[in-house]
Structures are given as structure tokens and as C-alpha cells.
Design a protein around this motif. Structure first.
Motif, PDB file in Angstrom:
ATOM      1  N   MET A  14       0.828  -1.196   0.000  1.00 39.11           N
ATOM      2  CA  MET A  14       0.000   0.000   0.000  1.00 39.11           C
ATOM      3  C   MET A  14       0.869   1.255   0.000  1.00 39.11           C
ATOM      4  O   MET A  14       0.551   2.228  -0.669  1.00 39.11           O
ATOM      5  CB  MET A  14      -0.930  -0.040   1.222  1.00 39.11           C
ATOM      6  CG  MET A  14      -1.843   1.143   1.309  1.00 39.11           C
ATOM      7  SD  MET A  14      -3.016   1.090  -0.057  1.00 39.11           S
ATOM      8  CE  MET A  14      -4.193   2.237   0.490  1.00 39.11           C
ATOM      9  N   LYS A  15       1.971   1.186   0.754  1.00 41.71           N
ATOM     10  CA  LYS A  15       2.856   2.336   0.849  1.00 41.71           C
ATOM     11  C   LYS A  15       3.501   2.640  -0.507  1.00 41.71           C
ATOM     12  O   LYS A  15       3.624   3.804  -0.892  1.00 41.71           O
ATOM     13  CB  LYS A  15       3.927   2.068   1.911  1.00 41.71           C
ATOM     14  CG  LYS A  15       4.661   3.282   2.355  1.00 41.71           C
ATOM     15  CD  LYS A  15       5.550   2.933   3.515  1.00 41.71           C
ATOM     16  CE  LYS A  15       6.129   4.194   4.101  1.00 41.71           C
ATOM     17  NZ  LYS A  15       6.934   3.933   5.273  1.00 41.71           N
ATOM     18  N   SER A  16       3.890   1.599  -1.236  1.00 39.75           N
ATOM     19  CA  SER A  16       4.510   1.813  -2.546  1.00 39.75           C
ATOM     20  C   SER A  16       3.491   2.362  -3.551  1.00 39.75           C
ATOM     21  O   SER A  16       3.841   3.154  -4.418  1.00 39.75           O
ATOM     22  CB  SER A  16       5.143   0.528  -3.066  1.00 39.75           C
ATOM     23  OG  SER A  16       4.161  -0.468  -3.255  1.00 39.75           O
ATOM     24  N   PHE A  17       2.229   1.956  -3.410  1.00 38.07           N
ATOM     25  CA  PHE A  17       1.178   2.479  -4.288  1.00 38.07           C
ATOM     26  C   PHE A  17       0.995   3.973  -4.052  1.00 38.07           C
ATOM     27  O   PHE A  17       0.893   4.749  -5.000  1.00 38.07           O
ATOM     28  CB  PHE A  17      -0.138   1.724  -4.061  1.00 38.07           C
ATOM     29  CG  PHE A  17      -1.277   2.270  -4.869  1.00 38.07           C
ATOM     30  CD1 PHE A  17      -1.345   2.019  -6.235  1.00 38.07           C
ATOM     31  CD2 PHE A  17      -2.266   3.042  -4.277  1.00 38.07           C
ATOM     32  CE1 PHE A  17      -2.390   2.522  -6.993  1.00 38.07           C
ATOM     33  CE2 PHE A  17      -3.316   3.546  -5.030  1.00 38.07           C
ATOM     34  CZ  PHE A  17      -3.374   3.289  -6.395  1.00 38.07           C
ATOM     35  N   LEU A  18       0.945   4.396  -2.795  1.00 34.94           N
ATOM     36  CA  LEU A  18       0.799   5.822  -2.476  1.00 34.94           C
ATOM     37  C   LEU A  18       2.013   6.617  -2.957  1.00 34.94           C
ATOM     38  O   LEU A  18       1.872   7.744  -3.443  1.00 34.94           O
ATOM     39  CB  LEU A  18       0.584   6.010  -0.969  1.00 34.94           C
ATOM     40  CG  LEU A  18      -0.753   5.503  -0.418  1.00 34.94           C
ATOM     41  CD1 LEU A  18      -0.797   5.660   1.088  1.00 34.94           C
ATOM     42  CD2 LEU A  18      -1.911   6.221  -1.070  1.00 34.94           C
ATOM     43  N   TYR A  19       3.193   6.035  -2.828  1.00 34.01           N
ATOM     44  CA  TYR A  19       4.410   6.682  -3.324  1.00 34.01           C
ATOM     45  C   TYR A  19       4.313   6.872  -4.841  1.00 34.01           C
ATOM     46  O   TYR A  19       4.612   7.944  -5.370  1.00 34.01           O
ATOM     47  CB  TYR A  19       5.641   5.843  -2.961  1.00 34.01           C
ATOM     48  CG  TYR A  19       6.934   6.415  -3.480  1.00 34.01           C
ATOM     49  CD1 TYR A  19       7.547   7.497  -2.848  1.00 34.01           C
ATOM     50  CD2 TYR A  19       7.524   5.888  -4.615  1.00 34.01           C
ATOM     51  CE1 TYR A  19       8.723   8.028  -3.338  1.00 34.01           C
ATOM     52  CE2 TYR A  19       8.700   6.410  -5.120  1.00 34.01           C
ATOM     53  CZ  TYR A  19       9.298   7.485  -4.473  1.00 34.01           C
ATOM     54  OH  TYR A  19      10.465   8.017  -4.962  1.00 34.01           O
ATOM     55  N   PHE A  20       3.866   5.835  -5.534  1.00 32.75           N
ATOM     56  CA  PHE A  20       3.700   5.884  -6.986  1.00 32.75           C
ATOM     57  C   PHE A  20       2.702   6.977  -7.383  1.00 32.75           C
ATOM     58  O   PHE A  20       2.966   7.756  -8.307  1.00 32.75           O
ATOM     59  CB  PHE A  20       3.236   4.511  -7.500  1.00 32.75           C
ATOM     60  CG  PHE A  20       2.965   4.470  -8.972  1.00 32.75           C
ATOM     61  CD1 PHE A  20       4.006   4.499  -9.893  1.00 32.75           C
ATOM     62  CD2 PHE A  20       1.659   4.403  -9.444  1.00 32.75           C
ATOM     63  CE1 PHE A  20       3.748   4.465 -11.266  1.00 32.75           C
ATOM     64  CE2 PHE A  20       1.398   4.370 -10.795  1.00 32.75           C
ATOM     65  CZ  PHE A  20       2.445   4.402 -11.709  1.00 32.75           C
TER      66      PHE A  20
END
Length: 151
Positions: A1-7
Motif C-alpha cells: 500500500m505504501k509503494s502504491f501511495l508513493y507511486f
């Protein structure tokens, strides 16, 4: 989820940066109305509906013409369209150029114009078969056909 928000955050930053990349000027220059094409009201309404946004100095600039990446596409299409044919200065063209442009209009009205990407956002600009016949009749000087050279 964190990588999705970063993206998503990176995409937003890129989108914002894109807004500062310049494009062609969005403008409708003033022009001499006496140089505008002189045609019947019926034909003029067809041209205004389907052609004038790219082929005149009377462009109705949509809101997305200010938002990258669409601003690059819209503004380029208008600049290139005006270079190819401009109904606002039609009467300033020499007669030979007018006849050449009429041949191009005759050919392109069935195949390429208005551009498909323009029609996605302006479905009302789609030409009916009756509209196409009227334009082709005008472009052929009332003959309904144009003799084309085969090269």
C-alpha cells in the motif's frame, strides 16, 4: 500500500511539473473579416460546427487546452490546422491555392476530417452524409466530383 501511495505521489508531481512546460500560444488573433470565406449560411454552419476550431481564427478553446498533456496536442493541432487551411483568411489566398485547398477538402471530408480524436470530445462535429455531400458539392464547384491526378 505504501509503494502504491508513493507511486501516486510521483505521478502527481510529474503532472504538476508538466503544467510548467510551455506550448504554443493559445490565441485567436484579430483578423480582417473581409478576408473570411464567403459561402452560404448552410455551408458556413457546417464549417463552423466541424472545421473552425482548427481551421480559423475563431477557435473555441476548451478547458483542457490549458492542461498538459492535452494542451500540447490541442494547441499543435490548431497551429498545424491553421497553417494548412484557414477560413478566416480564405479570400487572401490566390485562386490557384483556393482550388488546391478545395481538392484537399473534397478528399479529406470522407476520410480524415474532422480528426477522430477531435470527434471523441466533440461528437456534435461529426458530419452527416448530407453535410459531406454539401461540402463536396461546394469544393467541386457544383459538379459533385473532382478529377484527380494519379501520380
Amino acid at each position: 500500500m505504501k509503494s502504491f501511495l508513493y507511486f501516486i505521489g510521483v505521478l502527481i508531481v510529474i503532472f504538476v511539473i508538466f503544467q510548467f512546460i510551455p506550448s504554443y500560444e493559445k490565441a485567436n488573433p484579430t483578423f480582417d473579416k473581409t478576408k473570411e470565406i464567403k459561402i452560404s449560411k448552410d455551408l458556413k454552419s457546417i464549417f463552423k460546427k466541424s472545421c473552425y476550431d482548427c481551421h480559423s481564427f475563431e477557435t473555441n478553446w476548451p478547458w483542457y487546452a490549458d492542461v498538459a498533456p492535452m494542451k500540447w496536442v490541442v494547441r499543435r493541432d490548431v497551429v498545424e490546422g491553421r497553417k494548412a487551411l484557414n477560413f478566416s483568411i480564405w479570400d487572401s489566398y490566390p485562386n490557384a491555392k483556393k482550388e488546391e485547398l478545395k481538392k484537399k477538402i473534397f478528399r479529406s471530408i470522407n476520410l480524415a476530417m474532422p480528426l477522430p480524436q477531435y470527434l471523441w470530445l466533440h461528437p456534435d462535429a461529426k458530419l452527416s452524409s448530407d453535410d459531406k455531400k454539401k461540402v463536396q458539392n461546394w469544393a467541386s464547384n457544383g459538379k459533385g466530383y473532382i478529377k484527380m491526378e494519379v501520380r
